[in-house]
Design a protein around this motif. Structure first.
Motif, PDB file in Angstrom:
ATOM      1  N   GLN A   1       0.804  -1.218   0.000  1.00 19.40           N
ATOM      2  CA  GLN A   1       0.000   0.000   0.000  1.00 19.40           C
ATOM      3  C   GLN A   1       0.840   1.272   0.000  1.00 19.40           C
ATOM      4  N   SER A   2       2.022   1.222   0.584  1.00 25.38           N
ATOM      5  CA  SER A   2       2.855   2.420   0.703  1.00 25.38           C
ATOM      6  C   SER A   2       4.319   2.016   0.727  1.00 25.38           C
ATOM      7  N   GLU A   3       5.145   2.798   0.044  1.00 22.43           N
ATOM      8  CA  GLU A   3       6.576   2.520   0.031  1.00 22.43           C
ATOM      9  C   GLU A   3       7.183   2.597   1.428  1.00 22.43           C
TER      10      GLU A   3
ATOM     11  N   GLU B   1      10.328   7.998   0.286  1.00 23.69           N
ATOM     12  CA  GLU B   1       9.219   7.478  -0.521  1.00 23.69           C
ATOM     13  C   GLU B   1       9.492   7.674  -2.008  1.00 23.69           C
TER      14      GLU B   1
ATOM     15  N   GLY C   1       6.379   4.943   8.150  1.00 23.58           N
ATOM     16  CA  GLY C   1       5.267   5.865   7.968  1.00 23.58           C
ATOM     17  C   GLY C   1       4.869   6.593   9.232  1.00 23.58           C
TER      18      GLY C   1
END
Length: 540
Positions: A62-64, A424, A450
């Motif tokens: 979903q997210s780096e 990111e 994050g």
């Protein structure tokens, strides 16, 4: 637990009597310490089975900024991180989610990637495993013959791997019985996906590009699905999820029938994705009743010129009219999303954010604003994929310029950590060598990047340096438009020539209209997607 993709796949797999799906999450640091202290491997939540004993481990990218956690999850599960170090007894490890549109940084760690939408692909994958057994080489060989599977160990494919994309979206079941956790989670409510894809064409938005074309569910499907989910879970709040919910062709009908009060199981409705216009405020007024907790709009940039560059399609006049309409309807709190560091941005655009905020404040003396300012991160398969991020020092300078000029009276100003945006950016456009830096960062202590209280830019700079890379250069590098891209073997459905054309249009501040409300822009997303026209006709 709030992730909609997790809910969808969990229900699809467990509805099939041949298969069973269980959940596992990266444990928080204190829980990880306890597992290590008593020498317990990471286990599933449902049956407390060690993760290493499963046939398949699926991870959603979903997210780096969660990539270091992937290495940590392998470590906690006692699974070797690199695919070449794992044997026949280890699970087949597969990735899905938006991160797969540049799989290269994680390609050393995964056996395969499911490109695109996984509702149908996940069952095909499990059927192959069931048929073939634990012969991984044969499993991967069979999967290479199917659409949408990228297998790093097979090398670069001669033909780009085209994403999986559902044509029968309206017919796909809405999760009816999602697990209700014993503790409160983010978005602790029913979630019904009303549309998939977005035609707005914001040039910075990866989701708006890779999930094209736009498909929507019938109003009746949405309404029935929301009521079934509410009755099964006990939730009384429903979120109508999509990239642009107010673009649904029957949104008025959906809201009026869900909010009619005839069904006691649904008491409130939220629209998490709204256009910045009076139409959105009118829709919000339909559902809010006496409970007006706040509205969220995303102007993204501070001037009309820069909004044209990014193809936002929203003017300052639109924003002020929407705010005025909201205040007249009884709202006294607004949340505004902006970005700094966008291509062609100048100090005039930064100051324009402060000026727009001040103009909104003047409309109502009682209003309170939350202004959230992110930093632009270039993403693959977007018109801005060739553009580098701005350097860390420039991020800080622009943030300071905004802080010095924005009102703090009645304004809660929030901004993103510049260092995390830099990391990111480096990971989003990374190569196979970037995977070495991810593994090294975990070894140096990177966890939960994050979260600002865990993120360490020093760790990431050292990790990149230890593998012979420069973090800042990787993040800010401008990529030549005539050179191969690390993700060229992944076909997102959007034509590369069209992306170049869109980038050229951005430099002229030319806008491209949404094909749903105008002419086809020939982006390529609908090409060879069999059944799409039928699905659209059914949704009229």
């Amino acid at each position: 637990m709030s992730n909609l993709g997790l809910r969808i796949l969990y229900e699809i797999i467990n509805a099939d009597p041949r298969f069973a799906a269980e959940r596992v999450f990266s444990p928080w640091t204190d829980m990880r310490d306890q597992l290590d202290r008593v020498d317990l491997p990471l286990m599933s939540l449902e049956t407390k089975t060690p993760i290493a004993d499963f046939d398949l481990l699926g991870i959603s990218l979903q997210s780096e900024l969660t990539y270091s956690n992937i290495i940590g999850l392998f470590d906690a599960a006692r699974i070797a991180p690199r695919a070449t170090e794992r044997g026949a007894a280890d699970p087949l490890i597969v990735a899905g989610g938006p991160g797969v549109f540049n799989p290269e940084p994680l390609s050393p760690f995964f056996d395969l990637f499911v490109i695109g939408e996984a509702e149908e692909a996940i069952i095909e994958l499990m059927e192959v495993i069931q048929t073939v057994g634990q012969d991984k080489a044969l499993v991967l060989e069979r999967l290479s013959e199917l659409e949408g599977f990228y297998i790093p160990s097979h090398g670069r494919p001669q033909k780009a791997i085209r994403k999986r994309s559902l044509t029968n979206f309206d017919e796909r079941p809405i999760p009816e019985k999602p697990i209700v956790p014993f503790l409160e989670t983010i978005h602790d409510r029913c979630v019904v996906e009303v549309t998939r894809g977005c035609g707005r064409g914001c040039r910075f938005c990866q989701a708006g590009m890779v999930y094209r074309p736009v498909r929507e569910r019938r109003a009746s499907t949405i309404i029935e699905g929301a009521h079934r989910q509410a009755k099964a879970t006990g939730y009384t709040d429903v979120s109508l999820a999509s990239l642009s919910t107010t673009d649904h062709s029957q949104i008025d009908k959906v809201l009026s029938e869900l909010g009619s009060g005839d069904e006691a199981d649904i008491r409130s409705i939220s629209l998490p994705s709204m256009r910045t216009d009076q139409f959105s405020v009118r829709l919000a007024r339909m559902i809010a009743g006496r409970k007006k907790t706040g509205l969220t709009f995303a102007p993204e940039a501070g001037t009309d010129r820069l909004r044209a560059v990014i193809n936002k399609g929203v003017s300052e006049e639109d924003m002020l009219s929407a705010a005025e309409e909201a205040f007249a309807a009884g709202w006294n709190r607004l949340k505004l999303y902006f970005m700094i560091g966008l291509p062609t941005e100048t100090d005039v655009d930064i100051l324009g954010i402060a000026e727009l905020v001040e103009k909104i404040l003047r409309l109502n003396k009682r209003v309170k604003l939350t202004v959230s300012v992110a930093t632009f991160v270039p993403k693959p398969h977007t018109p801005f994929q060739w553009v580098g991020a701005i350097p860390l020092e420039e991020i800080a300078r622009r943030q300071d310029l905004l802080k010095a000029n924005i009102s703090r009276k009645r304004v809660d100003l929030k901004w993103h950590e510049g260092g995390s945006s830099l990391v990111e950016s480096a990971l989003a456009r990374g190569t196979v060598r970037t995977g070495d830096a991810i593994e090294r960062a975990y070894e140096l202590g990177a966890r939960f990047d994050g979260w600002s209280d865990y993120f360490s830019l020093d760790i990431w700079r050292r990790a990149f340096a230890d593998v012979g890379l420069d973090l800042d250069r990787e993040a800010t590098n401008v990529l030549p438009q005539d050179a191969p891209l690390p993700w060229e073997h992944i076909d997102s459905g959007v034509d590369a020539v069209w992306l170049r054309q869109e980038y050229a249009r951005s430099l002229r501040a030319d806008q491209t209209e949404d094909c749903r409300f105008g002419v086809c822009t020939d982006c390529g997303a609908c090409t060879s997607l069999e059944g799409l026209e039928i699905a659209e006709e059914q949704n009229q």
